[in-house]
Design a protein around this motif. Sequence first.
Motif, PDB file in Angstrom:
ATOM      1  N   VAL A   1       0.875  -1.175   0.000  1.00  0.00           N
ATOM      2  CA  VAL A   1       0.000   0.000   0.000  1.00  0.00           C
ATOM      3  C   VAL A   1       0.909   1.220   0.000  1.00  0.00           C
ATOM      4  CG1 VAL A   1      -1.855  -1.141   1.258  1.00  0.00           C
ATOM      5  CG2 VAL A   1      -0.140   0.150   2.519  1.00  0.00           C
ATOM      6  N   ASN A   2       0.403   2.323  -0.505  1.00  0.00           N
ATOM      7  CA  ASN A   2       1.250   3.503  -0.422  1.00  0.00           C
ATOM      8  C   ASN A   2       0.461   4.722  -0.027  1.00  0.00           C
ATOM      9  OD1 ASN A   2       0.155   4.054  -3.030  1.00  0.00           O
ATOM     10  ND2 ASN A   2       1.794   5.559  -3.169  1.00  0.00           N
TER      11      ASN A   2
ATOM     12  N   GLN B   1      -2.883   6.156   7.529  1.00  0.00           N
ATOM     13  CA  GLN B   1      -3.627   5.562   8.633  1.00  0.00           C
ATOM     14  C   GLN B   1      -4.696   4.597   8.112  1.00  0.00           C
ATOM     15  OE1 GLN B   1      -3.010   5.924  12.024  1.00  0.00           O
ATOM     16  NE2 GLN B   1      -4.429   4.197  11.947  1.00  0.00           N
ATOM     17  N   ARG B   2      -5.415   5.047   7.111  1.00  0.00           N
ATOM     18  CA  ARG B   2      -6.484   4.226   6.542  1.00  0.00           C
ATOM     19  C   ARG B   2      -5.948   2.941   5.941  1.00  0.00           C
ATOM     20  NH1 ARG B   2      -9.509   6.519   1.908  1.00  0.00           N
ATOM     21  NH2 ARG B   2      -9.403   4.315   1.382  1.00  0.00           N
ATOM     22  N   GLN B   3      -4.836   3.089   5.232  1.00  0.00           N
ATOM     23  CA  GLN B   3      -4.239   1.920   4.594  1.00  0.00           C
ATOM     24  C   GLN B   3      -3.795   0.910   5.642  1.00  0.00           C
ATOM     25  OE1 GLN B   3      -4.460   1.540   1.501  1.00  0.00           O
ATOM     26  NE2 GLN B   3      -3.599   3.178   0.250  1.00  0.00           N
TER      27      GLN B   3
ATOM     28  N   ASP C   1      -4.989   0.575   8.637  1.00  0.00           N
ATOM     29  CA  ASP C   1      -6.189  -0.043   9.207  1.00  0.00           C
ATOM     30  C   ASP C   1      -6.672  -1.186   8.326  1.00  0.00           C
ATOM     31  OD1 ASP C   1      -6.105   1.705  11.279  1.00  0.00           O
ATOM     32  OD2 ASP C   1      -7.745   2.979  10.586  1.00  0.00           O
ATOM     33  N   THR C   2      -6.669  -0.946   7.026  1.00  0.00           N
ATOM     34  CA  THR C   2      -7.103  -1.995   6.101  1.00  0.00           C
ATOM     35  C   THR C   2      -6.203  -3.221   6.219  1.00  0.00           C
ATOM     36  OG1 THR C   2      -7.768  -0.227   4.598  1.00  0.00           O
ATOM     37  CG2 THR C   2      -7.763  -2.457   3.715  1.00  0.00           C
ATOM     38  N   LEU C   3      -4.915  -2.976   6.328  1.00  0.00           N
ATOM     39  CA  LEU C   3      -3.979  -4.101   6.468  1.00  0.00           C
ATOM     40  C   LEU C   3      -4.246  -4.871   7.753  1.00  0.00           C
ATOM     41  CD1 LEU C   3      -0.584  -2.509   5.345  1.00  0.00           C
ATOM     42  CD2 LEU C   3      -1.994  -4.143   4.095  1.00  0.00           C
ATOM     43  N   LEU C   4      -4.462  -4.148   8.837  1.00  0.00           N
ATOM     44  CA  LEU C   4      -4.700  -4.812  10.122  1.00  0.00           C
ATOM     45  C   LEU C   4      -5.994  -5.616  10.057  1.00  0.00           C
ATOM     46  CD1 LEU C   4      -3.662  -2.045  12.679  1.00  0.00           C
ATOM     47  CD2 LEU C   4      -2.368  -4.049  11.957  1.00  0.00           C
ATOM     48  N   ALA C   5      -7.023  -5.037   9.456  1.00  0.00           N
ATOM     49  CA  ALA C   5      -8.294  -5.749   9.341  1.00  0.00           C
ATOM     50  C   ALA C   5      -8.111  -7.014   8.518  1.00  0.00           C
ATOM     51  CB  ALA C   5      -9.343  -4.851   8.691  1.00  0.00           C
TER      52      ALA C   5
ATOM     53  N   ALA D   1       1.004   4.983  15.298  1.00  0.00           N
ATOM     54  CA  ALA D   1       0.950   4.222  16.546  1.00  0.00           C
ATOM     55  C   ALA D   1       0.423   2.809  16.334  1.00  0.00           C
ATOM     56  CB  ALA D   1       0.082   4.956  17.565  1.00  0.00           C
ATOM     57  N   ALA D   2      -0.453   2.652  15.349  1.00  0.00           N
ATOM     58  CA  ALA D   2      -1.071   1.340  15.135  1.00  0.00           C
ATOM     59  C   ALA D   2      -0.026   0.253  14.899  1.00  0.00           C
ATOM     60  CB  ALA D   2      -2.028   1.411  13.940  1.00  0.00           C
TER      61      ALA D   2
ATOM     62  N   VAL E   1      -7.862   4.011  18.967  1.00  0.00           N
ATOM     63  CA  VAL E   1      -6.871   3.702  17.956  1.00  0.00           C
ATOM     64  C   VAL E   1      -7.201   2.367  17.295  1.00  0.00           C
ATOM     65  CG1 VAL E   1      -5.333   2.411  19.456  1.00  0.00           C
ATOM     66  CG2 VAL E   1      -4.403   3.770  17.587  1.00  0.00           C
ATOM     67  N   SER E   2      -6.750   2.223  16.057  1.00  0.00           N
ATOM     68  CA  SER E   2      -6.993   0.958  15.372  1.00  0.00           C
ATOM     69  C   SER E   2      -6.106  -0.127  15.954  1.00  0.00           C
ATOM     70  CB  SER E   2      -6.683   1.129  13.888  1.00  0.00           C
ATOM     71  OG  SER E   2      -5.342   1.506  13.739  1.00  0.00           O
ATOM     72  N   GLY E   3      -6.526  -1.367  15.750  1.00  0.00           N
ATOM     73  CA  GLY E   3      -5.784  -2.493  16.288  1.00  0.00           C
ATOM     74  C   GLY E   3      -5.959  -2.603  17.791  1.00  0.00           C
TER      75      GLY E   3
ATOM     76  N   ARG F   1      -8.041  -8.808  20.179  1.00  0.00           N
ATOM     77  CA  ARG F   1      -8.455  -7.708  19.324  1.00  0.00           C
ATOM     78  C   ARG F   1      -9.970  -7.524  19.487  1.00  0.00           C
ATOM     79  NH1 ARG F   1      -4.918  -7.582  14.197  1.00  0.00           N
ATOM     80  NH2 ARG F   1      -3.602  -6.272  15.502  1.00  0.00           N
TER      81      ARG F   1
ATOM     82  N   ALA G   1     -12.699  -2.958  14.068  1.00  0.00           N
ATOM     83  CA  ALA G   1     -12.673  -3.121  12.614  1.00  0.00           C
ATOM     84  C   ALA G   1     -12.931  -4.592  12.349  1.00  0.00           C
ATOM     85  CB  ALA G   1     -11.333  -2.703  12.048  1.00  0.00           C
ATOM     86  N   PRO G   2     -13.884  -4.902  11.485  1.00  0.00           N
ATOM     87  CA  PRO G   2     -14.223  -6.301  11.227  1.00  0.00           C
ATOM     88  C   PRO G   2     -13.006  -7.091  10.763  1.00  0.00           C
ATOM     89  CG  PRO G   2     -15.778  -4.831  10.128  1.00  0.00           C
ATOM     90  CD  PRO G   2     -14.678  -3.976  10.677  1.00  0.00           C
ATOM     91  N   ASN G   3     -12.914  -8.313  11.199  1.00  0.00           N
ATOM     92  CA  ASN G   3     -11.873  -9.218  10.742  1.00  0.00           C
ATOM     93  C   ASN G   3     -12.236  -9.655   9.329  1.00  0.00           C
ATOM     94  OD1 ASN G   3     -10.510 -11.606  10.103  1.00  0.00           O
ATOM     95  ND2 ASN G   3     -10.166 -12.055  12.267  1.00  0.00           N
ATOM     96  N   ARG G   4     -11.458  -9.182   8.354  1.00  0.00           N
ATOM     97  CA  ARG G   4     -11.789  -9.447   6.955  1.00  0.00           C
ATOM     98  C   ARG G   4     -11.602 -10.905   6.569  1.00  0.00           C
ATOM     99  NH1 ARG G   4     -13.972  -7.670   3.994  1.00  0.00           N
ATOM    100  NH2 ARG G   4     -13.250  -6.162   2.469  1.00  0.00           N
TER     101      ARG G   4
ATOM    102  N   GLN H   1      -3.866   0.537  -7.344  1.00  0.00           N
ATOM    103  CA  GLN H   1      -3.933   0.682  -5.909  1.00  0.00           C
ATOM    104  C   GLN H   1      -4.855   1.798  -5.476  1.00  0.00           C
ATOM    105  OE1 GLN H   1      -0.250   1.590  -3.724  1.00  0.00           O
ATOM    106  NE2 GLN H   1      -0.172  -0.622  -3.999  1.00  0.00           N
TER     107      GLN H   1
ATOM    108  N   LEU I   1      -7.750  -4.066  -1.395  1.00  0.00           N
ATOM    109  CA  LEU I   1      -6.307  -4.160  -1.290  1.00  0.00           C
ATOM    110  C   LEU I   1      -5.754  -4.835  -2.531  1.00  0.00           C
ATOM    111  CD1 LEU I   1      -5.174  -2.934   1.176  1.00  0.00           C
ATOM    112  CD2 LEU I   1      -5.536  -5.098   2.373  1.00  0.00           C
TER     113      LEU I   1
END
Lengths: 346, 346
Positions: free
Chosen positions: A107-108, A117-119, A121-125, A145-146, B2-4, B12, B57-60, B94, B103
């Motif tokens: 992601v960039n 931040q959004r990207q 979050d998407t990765l973490l989800a 921080a995430a 915060v996310s995560g 989580r 955030a939903p677990n995708r 992207q 993604l």
Amino acid sequence: MVSGARNMSGKRVGITDVASAAGVSITTVSHALSGQGKVSDRTRQRVVDVAAELGYAPNRLASGLRSKRTGVIGLVSDEVATTPFAGRIVLGAQEAASDRGWLIVVVNSGNDRLIEQRQIDTLLAQQVDAIVYATMYHRPSTVPAALRSIPTVLVNTRDEGFDTCWVVPDSFNIGKDATSHLIDHGHERIAHLTIEQPGLGRDGRVAGYRAAMEEHGLAPIIVSTTEGATAVGGREAAEQLFDRHPDVTAVFCFNDQMAMGLYQTAAKHGVQVPDDLSVVGVDNLELVAGALLPGLTTIALPHYEMGRWAIDQVERVLEHEDPPPVVHERYRCELVERDSVARLRR
Amino acid sequence: MVSGARNMSGKRVGITDVASAAGVSITTVSHALSGQGKVSDRTRQRVVDVAAELGYAPNRLASGLRSKRTGVIGLVSDEVATTPFAGRIVLGAQEAASDRGWLIVVVNSGNDRLIEQRQIDTLLAQQVDAIVYATMYHRPSTVPAALRSIPTVLVNTRDEGFDTCWVVPDSFNIGKDATSHLIDHGHERIAHLTIEQPGLGRDGRVAGYRAAMEEHGLAPIIVSTTEGATAVGGREAAEQLFDRHPDVTAVFCFNDQMAMGLYQTAAKHGVQVPDDLSVVGVDNLELVAGALLPGLTTIALPHYEMGRWAIDQVERVLEHEDPPPVVHERYRCELVERDSVARLRR
DNA sequence: ATGAAAGCGCTAACAA
DNA sequence: TTGTTAGCGCTTTCAT
């Protein structure tokens, strides 16, 4: 069988298809294929054969959900398009990941904190196992921080407030090695063309240049531009150089693009490279260093290697229950000789 | 939050955490957050607030497993590192994906069929929703059979035996527009510098060049090199050109790198660009076209746009139950004017 | 060495 | 409008 195969009810081949075809339970299939648990060699072989025949591949979503391991690594970078650098980092990470059957999601952020931040979050989800955070230029950063909630490796950057693995090029020795190469060829009046704007990469190279010059009792000549590290910046700095220091015999440029600008200004002034002026760059951009005439001697930045290194560290962290010690690395960079440096005849 | 984020048991934050905090069932949370099903506005708002507060955030992985939609698109390319082109395609894909919360997983084959097959298997196992198959140069290809089992969009390439969406640059009009631009500036003896090796991109540009010349009753002069589409190839072709056709006043080059070689050979022969010779390239590589002196007028290849287009098509296919009609696109390319073309004074 | 059963975290189908 | 229940396809316990 071909991958992506379907069973007779038209669904993708699943573990139950393999189990019934092999006459065992799905547990045994799982064990046989993953190498976990105890399965007799005969059974294992049969399962493996049947699985291959049916074209079975485990659904990584399902296995990831259960095992908490997805085999997906996020790669966050500030830019993926402007330079081929990004490509080299991504490629190194990708090949290292591919060796392990892992996948890289790139992601960039385009240097936008909100998008970044959004990207992330998407990765973490998406439950990525780890994140590699890369910048295209060697500079410090404050990572979101995430990232503290997940194994993270930094490439080309570090964060004062975040104690995690990082890898950067050894900028000091880039400057020192480039300058020493010119000194070794008999040059004494050697200038350094660089940019005004401070940064880890720039400052390190300047320091390395100074160190090499001072070590040999030579007077440093530093010319910098506010135009940026481009051919235009190189031209601008070169004009200053020819104006103020017409007697230099060699120049170490901040990067290949500035060296290209120097070539252009030299040509305009009737100065021949390398006969009248020796030049060394940094980056080893094939598109520039390899295309210039004469070919540019330059120091290669280890982007591919840093990408690989990052994935090695990710594995080290993921394989150990208790977090292993944090590691830092400064990659020594290689000088790539082409034809832009001549021995000074006195 | 915060996310995560984690709940009090250290895990989580999950849908059950949100449900109990909001005093509703997990179904309602799912409905409220996804916009599916009927939920009163008051309830929805409460759920949304609670979810935000908890950093949920939903677990995708879980949602993908159930819904058969992962929001992950695979991007298979032959090269991601050698040129900045790849970066532009990836970036376009992207950004288009990011707009939709999707993604992109990039894998690259390095033109090795076996590796390509393995990478695609990994993508399929990861349950990607679709695959974008991109080549770095405009050429035909035979895509792996596995792609027939999943929505696929081709970029910069097409496959005779596979009826699916594809997008390529309009190579014919690249040649025609570049040549016409020179004709419009009064030139008549216009050469085309190209490569020996046939290919969709090369052949189209040659045809476009011929068409423009013939349309104006001008005789085509084509000089080609076996050295490849690099600065070295450009120099080689340029030597031939100056040798055999010293009277040309303008040159259309296969790409920017060959134009760079032409600049070098022109300088060697004391030929000034653009006063003695006008030049047009193709690619609009900032590193080359923007760095040359004078700046190179060139035709930009729509890599970014093709990347975006591919994701648009993916969406179109995924959104429709019954497959929508297959679409093909030839992108018309823009001429980017810099300073390498002069009006011919007769 | 093998298998039955539970459950990862969510969405879809259905019931209330 | 809301909730209950049944899986998605695997891996992991725990029996056998």
